[in-house]
Design a protein around this motif. Structure first.
Motif, PDB file in Angstrom:
ATOM      1  N   ARG A  28       0.831  -1.201   0.000  1.00 43.95           N
ATOM      2  CA  ARG A  28       0.000   0.000   0.000  1.00 43.95           C
ATOM      3  C   ARG A  28       0.869   1.256   0.000  1.00 43.95           C
ATOM      4  O   ARG A  28       0.611   2.217  -0.732  1.00 43.95           O
ATOM      5  CB  ARG A  28      -0.912  -0.041   1.235  1.00 43.95           C
ATOM      6  CG  ARG A  28      -2.048   0.930   1.218  1.00 43.95           C
ATOM      7  CD  ARG A  28      -3.194   0.486   2.139  1.00 43.95           C
ATOM      8  NE  ARG A  28      -2.748  -0.085   3.383  1.00 43.95           N
ATOM      9  CZ  ARG A  28      -2.353   0.599   4.447  1.00 43.95           C
ATOM     10  NH1 ARG A  28      -2.336   1.918   4.405  1.00 43.95           N
ATOM     11  NH2 ARG A  28      -1.974  -0.014   5.545  1.00 43.95           N
ATOM     12  N   LEU A  29       1.950   1.229   0.809  1.00 44.10           N
ATOM     13  CA  LEU A  29       2.828   2.395   0.899  1.00 44.10           C
ATOM     14  C   LEU A  29       3.558   2.617  -0.426  1.00 44.10           C
ATOM     15  O   LEU A  29       3.665   3.738  -0.903  1.00 44.10           O
ATOM     16  CB  LEU A  29       3.838   2.213   2.040  1.00 44.10           C
ATOM     17  CG  LEU A  29       3.240   2.098   3.450  1.00 44.10           C
ATOM     18  CD1 LEU A  29       4.337   1.901   4.488  1.00 44.10           C
ATOM     19  CD2 LEU A  29       2.434   3.337   3.797  1.00 44.10           C
ATOM     20  N   ALA A  30       4.054   1.515  -1.021  1.00 41.16           N
ATOM     21  CA  ALA A  30       4.796   1.634  -2.286  1.00 41.16           C
ATOM     22  C   ALA A  30       3.874   2.166  -3.384  1.00 41.16           C
ATOM     23  O   ALA A  30       4.280   3.038  -4.171  1.00 41.16           O
ATOM     24  CB  ALA A  30       5.392   0.287  -2.677  1.00 41.16           C
ATOM     25  N   LEU A  31       2.647   1.684  -3.422  1.00 42.66           N
ATOM     26  CA  LEU A  31       1.718   2.160  -4.454  1.00 42.66           C
ATOM     27  C   LEU A  31       1.339   3.616  -4.210  1.00 42.66           C
ATOM     28  O   LEU A  31       1.080   4.365  -5.152  1.00 42.66           O
ATOM     29  CB  LEU A  31       0.473   1.266  -4.506  1.00 42.66           C
ATOM     30  CG  LEU A  31       0.759  -0.125  -5.077  1.00 42.66           C
ATOM     31  CD1 LEU A  31      -0.451  -1.035  -4.946  1.00 42.66           C
ATOM     32  CD2 LEU A  31       1.189  -0.049  -6.546  1.00 42.66           C
ATOM     33  N   HIS A  32       1.340   4.026  -2.929  1.00 41.19           N
ATOM     34  CA  HIS A  32       1.073   5.431  -2.630  1.00 41.19           C
ATOM     35  C   HIS A  32       2.194   6.305  -3.206  1.00 41.19           C
ATOM     36  O   HIS A  32       1.924   7.358  -3.796  1.00 41.19           O
ATOM     37  CB  HIS A  32       0.960   5.639  -1.111  1.00 41.19           C
ATOM     38  CG  HIS A  32       0.760   7.072  -0.722  1.00 41.19           C
ATOM     39  ND1 HIS A  32      -0.451   7.706  -0.820  1.00 41.19           N
ATOM     40  CD2 HIS A  32       1.631   8.000  -0.255  1.00 41.19           C
ATOM     41  CE1 HIS A  32      -0.325   8.958  -0.427  1.00 41.19           C
ATOM     42  NE2 HIS A  32       0.931   9.166  -0.070  1.00 41.19           N
TER      43      HIS A  32
END
Lengths: 197, 197
Positions: A28-32
């Motif tokens: 989720r963080l990487a896609l953010h």
């Protein structure tokens, strides 16, 4: 099976190395980051590099600071002969929020933990022993865990040899808690440490 | 009150902008960067920049990819006339893990949400309408939320005008769940969609 593009997977793996961040959260963080504006990502990367470039450890207390010694160690209004011993720099900022401690700090950089291979030589103890002198007070503020208590006990023996007054944080009921849901160990400590009214 | 050094506070603030990351977690992550080896922090910053430098959006389906069009759109073994519509690129990677869908994908980039000011013109819908043609099948795989359902309903009307077969993912009991703890809405859908044995 289809994979994330390589550069995305690398970033996911990096995030997953953070404490408390699992695989799903890392995704989720990487896609953010991926969906953020380029300039935001650049500023994030810059913030990471800046922290590593600007932050040093205070040569006196071991806290994190941009100027060595840190502003607490340099503050003449701080009481010289009371030192509060904490595990990590973050603990200092927690203490400072209480606005109630006017002494100085000393950061151990961890706790004694034989299972993890952490012995006294791995902690910032030598500098502590050089800082203290007869008549000073040392407040042991390690976490109320097995390792924290062990470390405090170890330090209190070393410090008492130097004729230093040693205390540690009170154990008892946290403010706002409910007696019914308090664990036995905490309640036992609260009873042992009862204060007269 | 004492503050974190400025560069640390900036990094904490950056982490706090991530979805699901509160102030405390942001502090923990920032301090982890601080305590990490310089080369690890450098690699982390590099991974962030690499993602932004290498990743583009597939001009066909809107997914994230290092080569445009993405490898799924370019794969000749993929069924041409079945398209699965998802909200975000991450959903594609979830589908791919099932190893059960051999068609292609189309990423909307969000869902209709009037309250957040997201209308049809903000979603990747025009390209979708250009991709579909008579006789194709479109699987609507938006999230089972109010916004997801609204978006699916909106799309199904547009797609049916093009004589496309439109389906959406089944609603029912998740595998491994317990009937006793299933919410009413899910159970109602499971009953409505019961299948003959």
């Amino acid at each position: 099976m289809s994979h994330y593009p390589e550069s995305v997977q690398i970033l996911i793996d990096r995030f997953a190395t953070f404490p408390g961040i699992g695989k799903k959260t890392a995704q989720r963080l990487a896609l953010h980051v991926l969906m953020a504006k380029s300039e935001e990502a650049t500023q994030f990367a810059k913030a990471i590099m800046d922290v590593k470039a600007h932050i040093v450890f205070c040569s006196v207390c071991g806290s994190i600071t941009e100027e060595d010694p840190c502003h607490i160690c340099m503050d003449p209004k701080r009481i010289q002969d009371v030192i509060c011993i904490v595990e990590n720099p973050a603990d200092i900022f927690t203490f400072e929020r209480t606005n109630n401690f006017r002494g100085r700090y000393h950061v151990l950089g961890g706790v004694l933990s034989p299972l993890d291979g952490v012995g006294p030589e791995d902690l910032n103890i030598d500098k502590l022993l050089n800082r203290v002198s007869e008549g000073m007070e040392v407040v042991l503020a390690t976490n109320p865990s097995v390792e924290g208590d062990t470390t405090s006990l170890y330090l209190s023996r070393l410090l008492k040899e130097k004729n230093v007054k040693v205390s540690r944080l009170a154990r008892g009921l946290p403010v706002g808690s409910d007696l019914e849901y308090t664990d036995i160990a905490t309640l036992t400590r609260a009873l042992e440490g009862r204060t007269e009214l």
